[in-house]
Design an enzyme around this catalytic site. Structure first.
Site, short mmCIF file in Angstrom:
data_model
loop_
_atom_site.label_atom_id
_atom_site.label_comp_id
_atom_site.label_asym_id
_atom_site.label_seq_id
_atom_site.Cartn_x
_atom_site.Cartn_y
_atom_site.Cartn_z
N ASP A 165 15.82 -36.28 -1.13
CA ASP A 165 15.61 -37.99 -1.06
C ASP A 165 14.84 -38.59 -2.02
O ASP A 165 14.31 -39.61 -1.64
CB ASP A 165 15.29 -38.45 0.49
N CYS B 147 11.45 -37.20 6.30
CA CYS B 147 12.42 -36.18 5.80
C CYS B 147 12.31 -34.79 5.47
O CYS B 147 12.90 -33.72 5.67
CB CYS B 147 13.56 -36.80 4.94
N LYS C 254 23.00 -36.63 3.11
CA LYS C 254 23.04 -36.43 4.56
C LYS C 254 22.97 -37.73 5.40
O LYS C 254 22.01 -38.71 4.83
CB LYS C 254 21.89 -35.74 4.81
C1 C5J Z 1 12.92 -40.40 4.25
C2 C5J Z 1 12.83 -42.24 5.53
N1 C5J Z 1 13.61 -39.90 3.30
N2 C5J Z 1 11.65 -42.22 5.58
N3 C5J Z 1 13.46 -41.21 5.02
O1 C5J Z 1 12.01 -39.76 4.51
O2 C5J Z 1 13.51 -43.01 6.06
#
Ligand code: C5J
Length: 219
Positions: A24, A158, A125
């Site tokens: 991400d 995540c 995802k």
């Molecule tokens: C991730 C989030 N990628 N913090 N998303 O950690 O909402």
């Protein structure tokens, strides 16, 4: 086999069965003006990971080793977004980089410095974990994966969710402290401690220069 100085113990991996997972690293989380900053977060806590991660990715690619990228996001009609997530607000709304965390929007994509190369899988995802509602497990099977080197953001959301999912599925995970980031320094510290606690309950923790050194030593 490369061996990395790690906590709670050295981490040895076979380059034939280890994948670098980049979670991400999206503009909406990392860039000033994005979704993350609009929630009042200090994005510099995440953007500091870009440089060490790009150096690691270059070293990994130099040996033709596999990298898998993930992006958190949703279909434009939000049909894959659970009501609880929608209720929190933000997702699908107009942000400075397009509709927030919607596939195809500028903010949903990966930052310029870490763009995937052609042929590197990109997993879209809908959840926090990279295994939930994706074909990540099948792709890892095709690579013959046993171990994961895990990077990306955010450490306690995540990255943690994915490491926990991976650990339950039998993968050994090495999380790189300088290549994962949290908006909250305390969560970063505790998140990493939790991974390596109790003899490595979820995995191992090290820094990227140790992985690069281990890769170069075994050449
Ligand atoms: C991730 C989030 N990628 N913090 N998303 O950690 O909402």
């Amino acid at each position: 086999m490369p061996t990395v100085d790690a906590k709670p113990a050295p981490f040895t991996f076979d380059t034939d069965s280890t994948v670098l997972l980049v979670i991400d690293m999206q503009r909406d989380f990392l860039l000033p003006g994005g979704f993350g900053e609009s929630l009042g977060n200090d994005v510099s806590q995440l953007s500091r990971t870009i440089e060490p991660l790009s150096v690691l990715m270059a070293a990994w690619r130099a040996q033709n080793l596999p990298i898998i990228h993930t992006r958190e996001g949703h279909e434009p009609d939000l049909s894959d977004c659970p009501p609880s997530k929608l209720a929190r607000g933000g997702i699908g709304e107009q942000g400075s980089f397009g509709r927030i965390l919607i596939r195809g929007e500028y903010g949903h994509d990966i930052v310029d410095e870490l763009q995937p190369l052609p042929g590197e899988p990109v997993i879209d995802k809908p959840g926090k974990g990279a295994f939930y509602a994706t074909d990540l497990a099948d792709i890892l099977d095709k690579f013959g994966t046993k171990k994961l080197i895990v990077t990306g953001v955010t450490t306690e959301v995540c990255v943690h969710t994915t490491v926990r999912e991976a650990n339950d599925r039998g993968y050994d995970c090495l999380v790189l402290a300088d290549c994962v980031g949290s908006y909250f320094p305390e969560f970063q510290r505790v998140g990493l401690e939790m991974i390596a606690a109790q003899g490595g309950i979820f995995g191992w923790v090290a820094d990227s220069p140790a992985v690069i050194a281990a890769l170069q030593e075994q050449k």
